[in-house]
Design a protein around this motif. Structure first.
Motif, short mmCIF file in Angstrom:
data_model
loop_
_atom_site.label_atom_id
_atom_site.label_comp_id
_atom_site.label_asym_id
_atom_site.label_seq_id
_atom_site.Cartn_x
_atom_site.Cartn_y
_atom_site.Cartn_z
N LEU A 21 67.43 97.46 83.15
CA LEU A 21 65.86 97.33 83.30
C LEU A 21 65.54 97.56 84.78
O LEU A 21 66.35 97.42 85.62
N THR A 22 64.27 98.30 85.08
CA THR A 22 63.84 98.39 86.28
C THR A 22 62.73 97.41 86.41
O THR A 22 61.91 97.56 85.38
N ILE A 23 62.73 96.47 87.25
CA ILE A 23 61.58 95.62 87.43
C ILE A 23 60.79 95.80 88.74
O ILE A 23 61.35 96.10 89.99
N SER A 24 59.40 96.07 88.60
CA SER A 24 58.59 96.44 89.65
C SER A 24 57.55 95.38 90.00
O SER A 24 56.94 95.01 88.80
N LYS A 25 57.54 94.79 90.92
CA LYS A 25 56.47 93.69 91.19
C LYS A 25 55.44 94.11 92.29
O LYS A 25 55.71 94.72 93.33
N LEU A 26 54.06 94.09 91.74
CA LEU A 26 53.00 94.63 92.34
C LEU A 26 52.23 93.46 92.60
O LEU A 26 51.69 92.60 91.76
N ALA A 27 51.60 93.09 93.85
CA ALA A 27 50.58 92.10 94.31
C ALA A 27 49.34 92.69 94.13
O ALA A 27 49.01 93.70 94.86
N VAL A 28 48.45 91.98 93.37
CA VAL A 28 47.01 92.39 93.39
C VAL A 28 46.13 91.23 93.24
O VAL A 28 46.12 90.03 93.03
N GLY A 29 44.86 91.69 93.67
CA GLY A 29 43.72 90.99 93.54
C GLY A 29 43.47 89.88 94.76
O GLY A 29 44.38 89.50 95.57
N PRO A 30 42.10 88.99 94.80
CA PRO A 30 42.08 88.27 95.72
C PRO A 30 42.76 86.95 95.87
O PRO A 30 42.86 86.14 96.64
N MET A 31 43.52 86.71 94.64
CA MET A 31 44.44 85.44 94.62
C MET A 31 45.65 85.74 94.74
O MET A 31 46.60 84.76 94.55
N HIS A 76 44.35 81.72 82.29
CA HIS A 76 43.53 81.63 83.60
C HIS A 76 43.13 82.87 83.81
O HIS A 76 43.92 83.93 84.00
N PRO A 77 41.95 83.22 84.31
CA PRO A 77 41.20 84.37 84.35
C PRO A 77 41.80 85.47 85.63
O PRO A 77 41.76 86.63 85.39
N ASP A 78 42.46 84.60 86.59
CA ASP A 78 43.04 85.63 87.43
C ASP A 78 44.28 86.24 87.10
O ASP A 78 44.86 87.26 87.74
N HIS A 79 44.83 85.74 85.71
CA HIS A 79 46.13 86.46 85.32
C HIS A 79 45.68 87.42 84.18
O HIS A 79 46.81 88.27 83.66
N TRP A 80 44.61 87.72 83.82
CA TRP A 80 44.12 88.81 83.04
C TRP A 80 42.70 89.52 83.34
O TRP A 80 42.26 90.44 82.34
N GLY A 81 42.60 89.62 84.62
CA GLY A 81 41.23 90.35 85.00
C GLY A 81 41.29 91.91 84.59
O GLY A 81 40.31 92.64 84.33
#
Length: 217
Positions: A21-31, A76-81
């Motif tokens: 597997l290749t795992i890519s971690k991306l930080a997104v959003g105001p939280m 929680h909405p910050d996880h599905w925006g």
């Protein structure tokens, strides 16, 4: 470059190359949410864990190779925006626990329970139901056949403690599940990918379990 798991909103994804597997971690959003793209190195099929925010950046990360499934760890909405836009653009099938499904902005194609398996091309993830942060919170477990276990925990486990709960009963439920279904069965080298912030390992967190019990959060 070696994988660290340290990302920032607006910055590039941190990429970890495992044998399968290749795992890519991306930080997104105001939280400062984490979105994780897992792509099978044999078939090219991919799944996304938490289409949290910034659909344009997530879609750029997915690229032209497509997305088979979008998994949501909890309601929680910050996880599905960005979920509706990502699914609408890619045609990915949606995956979540039924106890949280009614609060998501899309219908769920593949409801999962504790122990369910979610394919990632020729690999698979195992669903770990961790009740307490929300009723349907799940973690996703990947057992690297040539290495350690990798666990994507949503908001149920972080460096320094379990996720937020709103009652003593919910805390007892969450810490009980985390102890039994995570610490009780997985080794100290298990790598933890949380829903926000930096990664950790079970070995780094295990000595603090009595402290977590005592403080009640």
């Amino acid at each position: 470059m070696t994988y660290s798991g340290d990302t920032r909103v607006g910055g590039p994804a941190d990429v970890r190359e495992l044998p399968e597997l290749t795992i890519s971690k991306l930080a997104v959003g105001p939280m400062d949410n984490n979105a994780y793209l897992l792509r099978c190195r044999r078939s090219g099929d991919a799944v996304l864990i938490d289409a949290a925010a910034e659909a344009d950046r997530i879609l750029e990360l997915i690229g032209s190779d497509g997305l088979a499934r979008a998994i949501t760890t909890h309601r929680h909405p910050d996880h599905w925006g960005a979920l509706a836009e990502v699914v609408g653009t890619t045609g990915a099938r949606t995956v979540a626990h039924p106890d949280d499904a009614d609060d998501l902005p899309v219908s769920i194609d593949e409801p999962v329970e504790h122990g369910s398996r979610v394919p990632v091309g020729e690999s698979e993830l195992q669903v770990v139901h961790l009740r307490g942060h929300t009723p349907g919170s799940i973690a996703l477990r990947y057992d690297d056949p040539q290495g350690t276990t990798h666990l994507f925990t949503g908001d149920s486990l972080f460096p320094g403690g379990v996720g937020k709960t709103t009652s003593a009963g919910d805390f007892q439920s969450l810490i009980g599940d985390v102890e039994q279904r995570v610490f009780g069965v997985l080794g100290d080298d298990t790598w933890i990918y949380p829903g926000h912030g930096k990664d950790t390992t079970l070995g780094a967190e295990r000595p603090s379990l009595p402290e977590w019990h005592a403080r009640g959060w």
